[in-house]
Design a protein around this motif. Structure first.
Motif, mmCIF file in Angstrom:
data_model
loop_
_atom_site.group_PDB
_atom_site.id
_atom_site.type_symbol
_atom_site.label_atom_id
_atom_site.label_comp_id
_atom_site.label_asym_id
_atom_site.label_seq_id
_atom_site.Cartn_x
_atom_site.Cartn_y
_atom_site.Cartn_z
ATOM 1 N N VAL A 165 9.170 18.836 -7.935
ATOM 2 C CA VAL A 165 7.729 18.845 -7.674
ATOM 3 C C VAL A 165 7.050 17.676 -8.394
ATOM 4 C CG1 VAL A 165 5.588 20.125 -8.143
ATOM 5 C CG2 VAL A 165 7.557 21.294 -7.161
ATOM 6 N N ILE A 166 7.412 17.454 -9.645
ATOM 7 C CA ILE A 166 6.829 16.342 -10.403
ATOM 8 C C ILE A 166 7.190 15.008 -9.759
ATOM 9 C CG2 ILE A 166 6.979 15.109 -12.604
ATOM 10 C CD1 ILE A 166 7.111 17.889 -13.939
ATOM 11 N N THR A 167 8.432 14.875 -9.292
ATOM 12 C CA THR A 167 8.860 13.643 -8.620
ATOM 13 C C THR A 167 8.074 13.435 -7.325
ATOM 14 O OG1 THR A 167 11.067 13.887 -9.547
ATOM 15 C CG2 THR A 167 10.855 12.443 -7.655
ATOM 16 N N LEU A 168 7.889 14.486 -6.565
ATOM 17 C CA LEU A 168 7.133 14.391 -5.313
ATOM 18 C C LEU A 168 5.679 13.989 -5.570
ATOM 19 C CD1 LEU A 168 7.052 14.787 -2.246
ATOM 20 C CD2 LEU A 168 6.469 17.178 -2.670
ATOM 21 N N ILE A 169 5.064 14.578 -6.581
ATOM 22 C CA ILE A 169 3.688 14.230 -6.926
ATOM 23 C C ILE A 169 3.606 12.767 -7.371
ATOM 24 C CG2 ILE A 169 1.825 14.655 -8.602
ATOM 25 C CD1 ILE A 169 2.655 17.635 -8.488
ATOM 26 N N GLY A 170 4.542 12.339 -8.201
ATOM 27 C CA GLY A 170 4.556 10.950 -8.657
ATOM 28 C C GLY A 170 4.753 9.972 -7.515
ATOM 29 N N ALA A 171 5.652 10.300 -6.600
ATOM 30 C CA ALA A 171 5.892 9.424 -5.446
ATOM 31 C C ALA A 171 4.665 9.349 -4.552
ATOM 32 C CB ALA A 171 7.092 9.929 -4.657
ATOM 33 N N THR A 172 3.997 10.463 -4.349
ATOM 34 C CA THR A 172 2.796 10.475 -3.514
ATOM 35 C C THR A 172 1.679 9.647 -4.145
ATOM 36 O OG1 THR A 172 3.379 12.672 -2.701
ATOM 37 C CG2 THR A 172 1.093 11.976 -2.405
ATOM 38 N N LEU A 173 1.445 9.844 -5.444
ATOM 39 C CA LEU A 173 0.403 9.074 -6.120
ATOM 40 C C LEU A 173 0.743 7.585 -6.145
ATOM 41 C CD1 LEU A 173 -0.445 11.441 -9.111
ATOM 42 C CD2 LEU A 173 -1.816 11.002 -7.059
ATOM 43 N N GLY A 174 2.005 7.268 -6.368
ATOM 44 C CA GLY A 174 2.424 5.865 -6.351
ATOM 45 C C GLY A 174 2.262 5.233 -4.979
ATOM 46 N N GLY A 175 2.584 5.976 -3.949
ATOM 47 C CA GLY A 175 2.412 5.476 -2.589
ATOM 48 C C GLY A 175 0.955 5.240 -2.252
ATOM 49 N N MET A 176 0.096 6.159 -2.692
ATOM 50 C CA MET A 176 -1.330 5.995 -2.434
ATOM 51 C C MET A 176 -1.886 4.776 -3.183
ATOM 52 S SD MET A 176 -2.402 10.037 -2.496
ATOM 53 C CE MET A 176 -4.103 9.729 -2.834
ATOM 54 N N ALA A 177 -1.458 4.602 -4.436
ATOM 55 C CA ALA A 177 -1.922 3.445 -5.214
ATOM 56 C C ALA A 177 -1.417 2.151 -4.601
ATOM 57 C CB ALA A 177 -1.458 3.571 -6.658
ATOM 58 N N GLY A 178 -0.177 2.129 -4.147
ATOM 59 C CA GLY A 178 0.376 0.932 -3.513
ATOM 60 C C GLY A 178 -0.315 0.612 -2.210
ATOM 61 N N MET A 179 -0.618 1.626 -1.434
ATOM 62 C CA MET A 179 -1.310 1.413 -0.162
ATOM 63 C C MET A 179 -2.708 0.839 -0.413
ATOM 64 S SD MET A 179 -1.675 4.115 3.001
ATOM 65 C CE MET A 179 -2.329 5.376 1.954
ATOM 66 N N ARG A 180 -3.391 1.375 -1.415
ATOM 67 C CA ARG A 180 -4.734 0.872 -1.748
ATOM 68 C C ARG A 180 -4.664 -0.588 -2.182
ATOM 69 N NH1 ARG A 180 -8.272 2.086 -6.862
ATOM 70 N NH2 ARG A 180 -10.290 1.417 -6.085
ATOM 71 N N TYR A 181 -3.682 -0.914 -3.042
ATOM 72 C CA TYR A 181 -3.522 -2.287 -3.517
ATOM 73 C C TYR A 181 -3.233 -3.239 -2.351
ATOM 74 C CZ TYR A 181 -1.282 -6.355 -5.562
ATOM 75 O OH TYR A 181 -0.931 -7.637 -5.883
ATOM 76 N N HIS A 182 -2.304 -2.871 -1.510
ATOM 77 C CA HIS A 182 -1.924 -3.770 -0.414
ATOM 78 C C HIS A 182 -3.045 -3.921 0.621
ATOM 79 C CE1 HIS A 182 2.093 -5.086 -1.353
ATOM 80 N NE2 HIS A 182 2.263 -3.902 -1.929
ATOM 81 N N ARG A 183 -3.846 -2.901 0.806
ATOM 82 C CA ARG A 183 -4.991 -3.058 1.703
ATOM 83 C C ARG A 183 -5.987 -4.074 1.146
ATOM 84 N NH1 ARG A 183 -5.923 3.150 3.699
ATOM 85 N NH2 ARG A 183 -4.275 3.115 5.258
ATOM 86 N N LYS A 184 -6.214 -4.026 -0.189
ATOM 87 C CA LYS A 184 -7.109 -5.004 -0.815
ATOM 88 C C LYS A 184 -6.529 -6.423 -0.689
ATOM 89 C CE LYS A 184 -9.404 -2.268 -4.368
ATOM 90 N NZ LYS A 184 -9.607 -2.130 -5.814
ATOM 91 N N VAL A 185 -5.240 -6.559 -0.946
ATOM 92 C CA VAL A 185 -4.585 -7.867 -0.865
ATOM 93 C C VAL A 185 -4.625 -8.395 0.578
ATOM 94 C CG1 VAL A 185 -2.372 -9.066 -1.078
ATOM 95 C CG2 VAL A 185 -3.128 -7.505 -2.858
ATOM 96 N N ASP A 186 -4.378 -7.524 1.517
ATOM 97 C CA ASP A 186 -4.403 -7.951 2.932
ATOM 98 C C ASP A 186 -5.805 -8.396 3.349
ATOM 99 O OD1 ASP A 186 -1.734 -7.457 3.147
ATOM 100 O OD2 ASP A 186 -1.966 -5.491 4.129
ATOM 101 N N ARG A 187 -6.819 -7.701 2.860
ATOM 102 C CA ARG A 187 -8.186 -8.087 3.202
ATOM 103 C C ARG A 187 -8.504 -9.481 2.679
ATOM 104 N NH1 ARG A 187 -11.208 -3.894 0.649
ATOM 105 N NH2 ARG A 187 -9.749 -2.304 1.237
ATOM 106 N N VAL A 188 -8.120 -9.752 1.455
ATOM 107 C CA VAL A 188 -8.376 -11.052 0.855
ATOM 108 C C VAL A 188 -7.532 -12.123 1.541
ATOM 109 C CG1 VAL A 188 -8.126 -12.423 -1.246
ATOM 110 C CG2 VAL A 188 -9.054 -10.110 -1.376
ATOM 111 N N GLY A 189 -6.285 -11.823 1.842
ATOM 112 C CA GLY A 189 -5.381 -12.784 2.474
ATOM 113 C C GLY A 189 -5.770 -13.125 3.890
ATOM 114 N N LEU A 190 -6.385 -12.205 4.600
ATOM 115 C CA LEU A 190 -6.777 -12.441 5.985
ATOM 116 C C LEU A 190 -8.164 -13.076 6.093
ATOM 117 C CD1 LEU A 190 -5.500 -9.159 7.642
ATOM 118 C CD2 LEU A 190 -4.448 -11.416 7.742
ATOM 119 N N GLY A 191 -8.849 -13.230 4.987
ATOM 120 C CA GLY A 191 -10.163 -13.863 4.986
ATOM 121 C C GLY A 191 -11.265 -12.990 5.517
ATOM 122 N N ARG A 192 -11.146 -11.712 5.438
ATOM 123 C CA ARG A 192 -12.203 -10.809 5.920
ATOM 124 C C ARG A 192 -13.234 -10.557 4.862
ATOM 125 N NH1 ARG A 192 -8.975 -6.205 9.291
ATOM 126 N NH2 ARG A 192 -7.954 -7.625 10.689
#
Length: 76
Positions: free
Chosen positions: A49-76
């Motif tokens: 359960v702890i591993t699943l929670i950690g993986a979910t939170l890590g995935g959400m943080a990574g998705m948020r980071y990459h969305r910000k990076v993609d926005r800046v990289g695409l010039g939007r």
């Protein structure tokens, strides 16, 4: 050393150092096999359960980071 200790010491060759098998004074934890099994199962479930929670939170943080990076990289 009592006479009982000397009597049980006959399996050891003279001059041979004591090993863990020769000593029976280790503390024992009074746990039944059923309790140990239940504890092991609950520990494994808790770790999963702890591993699943950690993986979910890590995935959400990574998705948020990459969305910000993609926005800046695409010039939007």
């Amino acid at each position: 050393m009592t006479s009982d200790d000397r009597a049980s010491d006959t399996s050891r060759a003279p001059g041979r150092p004591r090993t863990a098998r020769d000593l029976n004074s280790f503390p024992r934890i009074p746990v039944t096999p059923e309790t140990a099994t239940l504890t092991g199962i609950l520990t494994a479930l808790g770790a999963a359960v702890i591993t699943l929670i950690g993986a979910t939170l890590g995935g959400m943080a990574g998705m948020r980071y990459h969305r910000k990076v993609d926005r800046v990289g695409l010039g939007r």
